[in-house]
Design an enzyme around this catalytic site. Structure first.
Site, PDB file in Angstrom:
ATOM      1  CG  PHE A 139      45.599 -38.670 -86.278  1.00 29.63           C
ATOM      2  CD1 PHE A 139      45.657 -39.144 -86.112  1.00 29.63           C
ATOM      3  CD2 PHE A 139      44.292 -38.134 -85.973  1.00 29.63           C
ATOM      4  CE1 PHE A 139      44.297 -40.368 -85.439  1.00 29.63           C
ATOM      5  CE2 PHE A 139      43.077 -38.029 -85.469  1.00 29.63           C
ATOM      6  CZ  PHE A 139      43.334 -39.397 -85.408  1.00 29.63           C
ATOM      7  CG  ASP A 223      43.034 -31.865 -91.043  1.00 29.44           C
ATOM      8  OD1 ASP A 223      42.884 -31.381 -89.841  1.00 29.44           O
ATOM      9  OD2 ASP A 223      43.297 -32.803 -90.575  1.00 29.44           O
ATOM     10  CE  LYS A 252      40.655 -32.531 -82.901  1.00 25.56           C
ATOM     11  NZ  LYS A 252      40.073 -33.452 -81.332  1.00 25.56           N
TER      12      LYS A 252
END
Length: 392
Positions: A139, A223, A252
């Site tokens: 993802f 990532d 985040k």
């Protein structure tokens, strides 16, 4: 919060949502109005224990005083100036990100998806027309390039055709090595796959990705949007793998609750992008960069990182004793359990919220993830485990 503070009722908010909000979220029937540390309070004054941290956003906890002070101080002086001019926070943050990791250069964005979009452009600029190799169950975001790198049929199918040039391969050394060739621009992987249920990639697989990229001249991009900023017990998850990427993306937790993302390169990719190749109106704003500088300083503390590793072991051991936990996996305070057959994860998470006032998250029909703030205490972990036991 003042005793006289009033809030719209939950029913009023639900009515506003039905009338005015595009229905892209399935919200739980709780209105949060205040947070501190690892705790949240709803509009009725009920206290909750937060073991999701905004999906690994609030690694420093809710309303950390150092982050808030940085925001207040900067917001009182300058909120925006555009990247056509110099402001100090953007370049100080770039310096700290580089020095804390790959020691190359930095492009700042507003989110994780935007950081991955920039990384994809960086790779394609380095090798024109090259394909991007990604792994099954990955993802990387919901914007078109990031979505094209996310090989999940339910997320991709409604929005086809997607951006071409992405190849998804199984999480196996032979498959990955065979897919990377002279036409590959980059291998883009999460060292720990987050949204699919906290699946750490093996050091062998990551090492194979590094070898394949070295052999072909492709770029290896990690990532670390969910796994970075101390979540695994080191500032960056790659530090525990023995594999160093050519670039990493982060977001985040970087902003301590404020929206900021980044691509950090090593020396090889540092000067690939040129003036005009990429940009963003709001990225690198002085307020969010000030928040990120404070957050990065907190999450870099060696004592905090050592606590994350120790508390992760404590939480993992306790989760393994739950009668409905079939397996436990993860690293540091990035953990998940697979449930025994017959237990529905979304329903368990809902019961935890409404019956035990514990905030957790289902990543699928049989998996629950746990990502508490890194400043969580031993007592709060023990309390969370008691609340989880009560759900049996």
């Amino acid at each position: 919060m003042s005793a006289t503070t009033t809030h719209a009722s939950l029913a009023e908010l639900e009515a506003l949502e039905r009338r005015y909000a595009i229905a892209t979220y399935v919200r739980n029937p709780v209105q949060f109005v205040r947070g501190a540390g690892a705790r949240l309070w709803d509009a009725d004054g009920n206290e909750y224990l937060d073991f999701l941290a905004g999906i690994s956003v609030l690694n420093v906890g809710h309303c950390h005083p150092r982050v808030l002070e940085a925001v207040r101080e900067q917001a009182g002086r300058l909120t925006h100036a555009t990247n056509l001019y110099y402001t100090e926070p953007v370049l100080r943050l770039s310096q700290r990100l580089s020095e804390s990791s790959l020691r190359g250069k930095v492009f700042l964005a507003n989110s994780g998806a935007e950081a991955n979009e920039a990384a994809i452009k960086l790779a394609r600029r380095a090798r024109r027309g090259g394909k991007i190799v990604v792994l099954e169950d990955a993802f990387h975001g919901r914007t078109y390039g990031a979505l094209s790198a996310t090989p999940q049929e339910s997320k991709q199918a409604p929005f086809a055709p997607l951006v071409p040039g992405f190849e998804a391969v199984p999480k196996a050394v032979d498959a990955l090595s065979a897919a990377v060739d002279g036409d590959t621009a980059a291998v883009l992987v999460e060292p720990i796959q987050g949204e699919s249920g906290i699946h750490p990639l093996s050091d062998e697989l990551l090492g194979a990705a590094r070898e394949a990229c070295d052999r072909t001249g492709a770029a290896l991009i990690f990532d670390e949007i969910q796994s970075g900023m101390g979540r695994t017990g080191t500032l960056w998850a790659y530090e525990q793998t023995g594999v160093v990427p050519d670039a990493l993306t982060t977001a985040k937790a970087l902003g301590g609750g404020f929206p900021v993302g980044a691509v950090v390169t090593g020396e090889r990719l540092a000067d690939v992008l040129r003036p005009g190749d990429h940009g963003s109106t709001f990225a690198g704003g002085p307020v969010v960069c000030s928040a990120a500088l404070a957050s990065l300083e907190i999450c870099s503390d060696p004592e905090l990182l050592a606590r994350v590793r120790a508390l992760g072991e404590m939480l993992s051991a306790g989760l393994g004793l739950l009668p409905y936990a079939r397996t436990v996996r993860g690293r540091g305070l990035m953990l998940a359990i697979d449930l025994v057959d017959g237990i529905d994860a979304p329903e368990l998470a809902r019961r935890a919220l409404l019956d035990q006032r514990l905030v957790i998250n289902a990543t699928g029909p049989g998996t629950i993830r746990f990502e508490p703030p890194l400043i969580v205490s031993e007592q709060e972990i023990a309390e969370a485990l008691r609340r989880l036991e009560a759900l049996a």
